[in-house]
Design an enzyme around this catalytic site. Structure first.
Site, mmCIF file in Angstrom:
data_model
loop_
_atom_site.group_PDB
_atom_site.id
_atom_site.type_symbol
_atom_site.label_atom_id
_atom_site.label_comp_id
_atom_site.label_asym_id
_atom_site.label_seq_id
_atom_site.Cartn_x
_atom_site.Cartn_y
_atom_site.Cartn_z
ATOM 1 C CE LYS A 187 -8.168 -30.159 3.331
ATOM 2 N NZ LYS A 187 -6.717 -30.476 3.105
HETATM 3 O O1 G3P Z 1 -3.851 -29.280 2.443
HETATM 4 C C1 G3P Z 1 -3.231 -28.034 2.259
HETATM 5 C C2 G3P Z 1 -1.784 -28.069 2.454
HETATM 6 O O2 G3P Z 1 -1.376 -29.386 2.195
HETATM 7 C C3 G3P Z 1 -0.991 -27.134 1.624
HETATM 8 O O3 G3P Z 1 0.328 -27.325 1.929
HETATM 9 O O4 G3P Z 1 2.753 -27.470 1.525
HETATM 10 O O5 G3P Z 1 1.158 -27.630 -0.405
HETATM 11 O O6 G3P Z 1 1.515 -25.461 0.788
HETATM 12 P P1 G3P Z 1 1.510 -26.937 0.881
#
Ligand code: G3P
Length: 224
Positions: free
Chosen positions: A86
């Protein structure tokens, strides 16, 4: 074929959801790894024990320059797992994605908050694109529409990138994204729990059981 990931290294949740879901693997980011209190290699080992040797692991680079991101990507690629690297879709990140294109290293462009960012990462040759649906919506923009536009541009320009949207806070967002026909998705455990937890389901199942027992007691269907 559609790929379903969980956005976690939580062993309890992975064990739970792996029983019912055809998981392709997991996605991680530095925040998820830091919260687990375990390093990358220990997390990979534990998660592989649950998901099996075929599982795919998305692991994010930490490096701050294009050259260093590429070196880190090569190190991640050498780990004995099916790793997708990533890389944040910043200018230096997209430069790294461009250089890694046409190498065996698979790349996911992450931290995508806009259509243009997704399109540029797709043009650079990213294998996957991860727009952050809920975070986009928190900024006051329609996250579903952003994903739809990225997907439209990827199709129109015949790019290879698979959409793997991330960042969800409710099942409505998940279903709206799935309706777009994206090739993959990653879900946090709490939203995965919500997918199973419609409030009317268990009462309906309980009613079936009560009605059955009134007539057939503890017999099973094939015993009556
Ligand atoms: O890997 C990206 C993702 O985990 C972001 O999620 O819930 O932190 O917005 P969040």
């Amino acid at each position: 074929m559609f790929e379903l990931y969980l956005d976690t290294t939580d062993i309890v949740q992975l064990t739970r959801f792996n029983k019912a879901l055809p998981l392709k693997g997991i996605t991680t980011n530095p925040t998820i790894l830091a919260k687990s209190g375990r390093g990358l290699k220990e997390n990979l080992k534990l998660c592989a024990e649950i998901l099996g040797t075929e599982a795919r692991f998305h692991v994010q680079t930490i490096s701050k320059s294009t050259a260093d991101i590429i070196k880190e990507a090569e190190q991640l690629y050498n780990l004995p797992y099916d790793i997708v690297v990533k890389i944040p879709a910043t200018e230096i990140g997209i430069a790294a994605i461009k250089q890694l294109n046409n190498t065996p290293i698979k790349v996911l462009a992450t931290a995508i908050y806009s259509v243009q960012q997704g399109f540029l990462a797709g043009l650079a040759g990213a294998d996957y694109l991860a727009p952050y649906v809920n975070r986009i919506e928190t900024m006051g923009t329609n996250g579903i529409a952003v994903v739809a536009d990225i997907q439209l541009l990827i199709k129109q320009h015949n790019l290879k990138s698979v959409l793997l949207p991330a960042s969800f806070k409710n099942t409505h967002q998940v279903i709206e994204i799935l309706k777009l026909g994206v090739g993959a998705i990653t879900l946090p455990p709490d939203v995965t729990d919500q997918l199973f937890g419609h409030p009317t389901v268990q009462p309906a199942v309980n009613q079936f059981e009560n009605d059955w027992k009134k007539i057939f007691d503890n017999k099973l269907s094939y015993e009556t």
